[in-house]
Design an enzyme around this catalytic site. Structure first.
Site, PDB file in Angstrom:
ATOM      1  N   ASP A  80      -9.723 -13.646  13.236  1.00  0.00           N
ATOM      2  CA  ASP A  80      -8.709 -12.606  13.089  1.00  0.00           C
ATOM      3  C   ASP A  80      -7.341 -13.221  12.808  1.00  0.00           C
ATOM      4  O   ASP A  80      -7.011 -14.305  13.318  1.00  0.00           O
ATOM      5  CB  ASP A  80      -8.680 -11.785  14.394  1.00  0.00           C
ATOM      6  CG  ASP A  80      -7.947 -10.471  14.259  1.00  0.00           C
ATOM      7  OD1 ASP A  80      -7.796  -9.984  13.122  1.00  0.00           O
ATOM      8  OD2 ASP A  80      -7.545  -9.912  15.299  1.00  0.00           O
ATOM      9  N   SER A 209      -6.881   0.164  20.425  1.00  0.00           N
ATOM     10  CA  SER A 209      -6.744   0.405  21.858  1.00  0.00           C
ATOM     11  C   SER A 209      -5.691   1.485  22.091  1.00  0.00           C
ATOM     12  O   SER A 209      -4.547   1.349  21.655  1.00  0.00           O
ATOM     13  CB  SER A 209      -6.339  -0.880  22.593  1.00  0.00           C
ATOM     14  OG  SER A 209      -7.370  -1.838  22.536  1.00  0.00           O
TER      15      SER A 209
END
Length: 281
Positions: A80, A209
């Site tokens: 990532d 999230s």
């Protein structure tokens, strides 16, 4: 079973669901994702950030690759947010299936040149590349982008970028943020719809999230098939150890590791069901 990220995401795009990509740090995290994915018969993606890689190195990559390969459901391992060519090359050599070649802090021309170079390199090794157009604000794992530096994805620019770079997936910025949302999330779905009209590759949304279920569902309807999750899983892990430190009720470290895995697994399972990937393995 170790599977290409491209195969996982193309299937998700075809059947209208999304796959959770979970940023992990250790064996407990890997077991939490594998256990949750197997229990719900869901594909999943293990992610690691360059900051974590500096700590764990190639052995950590090997751990994640083995965890993914040992699973009875399709899983891949993804690097990532990496802006360093040598780190990307090292991860590809170690066997990672996909990378986010992150040139989002650069000018458009520099981002394009970097992404094109990394895409050629990855494709030579049978791996795939995610790119980012626009810049996401927020703080996560020592990476901070101020709100004033954030920039939403321009749909026409995204189309040109993908065509010129040859990337396989695109991370969009539509009001999503890394880390905590300090006010109610506001996502620009009209912008996302326009990107979807112009591109047929899988789309990615970082900062999942804290997003409400209705926003997740709408994002999936408009072509998002990979959601990055870090904050909620990481916070639950840290909360477990803080609570353990106060009570000291468990004295066997292995029991504590199993319990920590369990609390993270609960969060991962919730995301799997929210993203619609349960039963899709």
């Amino acid at each position: 079973m170790l599977t290409s990220t491209q195969a996982i995401l193309e299937k998700a795009q075809r059947y209208g669901y999304a796959v959770g990509a979970f940023n992990l740090y250790n064996l407990e995290g890997a077991k939490a994702v594998v256990n949750a994915a197997e229990a719900d018969r869901s594909p999943a993606i293990i992610q690691l950030l360059p900051q974590i890689l500096r700590y764990g190195g190639v052995p950590l990559i090997a751990l994640f690759l083995e965890a993914a390969d040992s699973a009875s459901v399709p899983m891949s391992v993804h690097l990532d947010h990496c802006e360093e060519a040598d780190v990307i090359a090292m991860c590809l050599e170690a066997g990672i299936q996909s990378v986010l070649a992150d040139g989002s802090k650069f000018s458009y021309e520099e981002n394009l040149a970097f992404t094109r170079e990394m895409t050629v390199l990855a494709h030579q090794q049978g791996a795939t590349v995610e790119a980012e157009i626009g810049r996401i604000s927020g703080t996560e794992d020592g990476m901070t982008v101020a709100e004033k530096e954030a920039k939403m994805t321009d749909p026409d620019q995204a189309k040109a970028f993908v065509a010129a770079s040859g990337v396989d997936f695109l991370a969009v910025t539509i009001g999503n943020v890394h880390g905590k949302y300090h006010s109610a999330p506001r996502l620009d779905f009209d912008r996302l719809a326009r990107v979807r009209q112009l591109l047929d590759i899988p789309l990615v949304l970082h900062g999942a999230s804290g997003l409400p279920a209705l926003m997740i569902q709408r994002s999936i309807e408009l072509g998002v098939c990979k959601f990055n999750v870090n904050t909620e899983v990481r916070q639950r892990y840290l909360e477990f150890w803080r609570e353990y430190g106060k009570t000291g009720s468990q004295t066997d470290l292995l029991d504590c590791q199993k319990a920590a895995t369990g609390v993270m697994q609960e969060v991962v399972a919730q995301k799997i069901r929210l993203f619609g990937s349960a039963g899709r393995a």
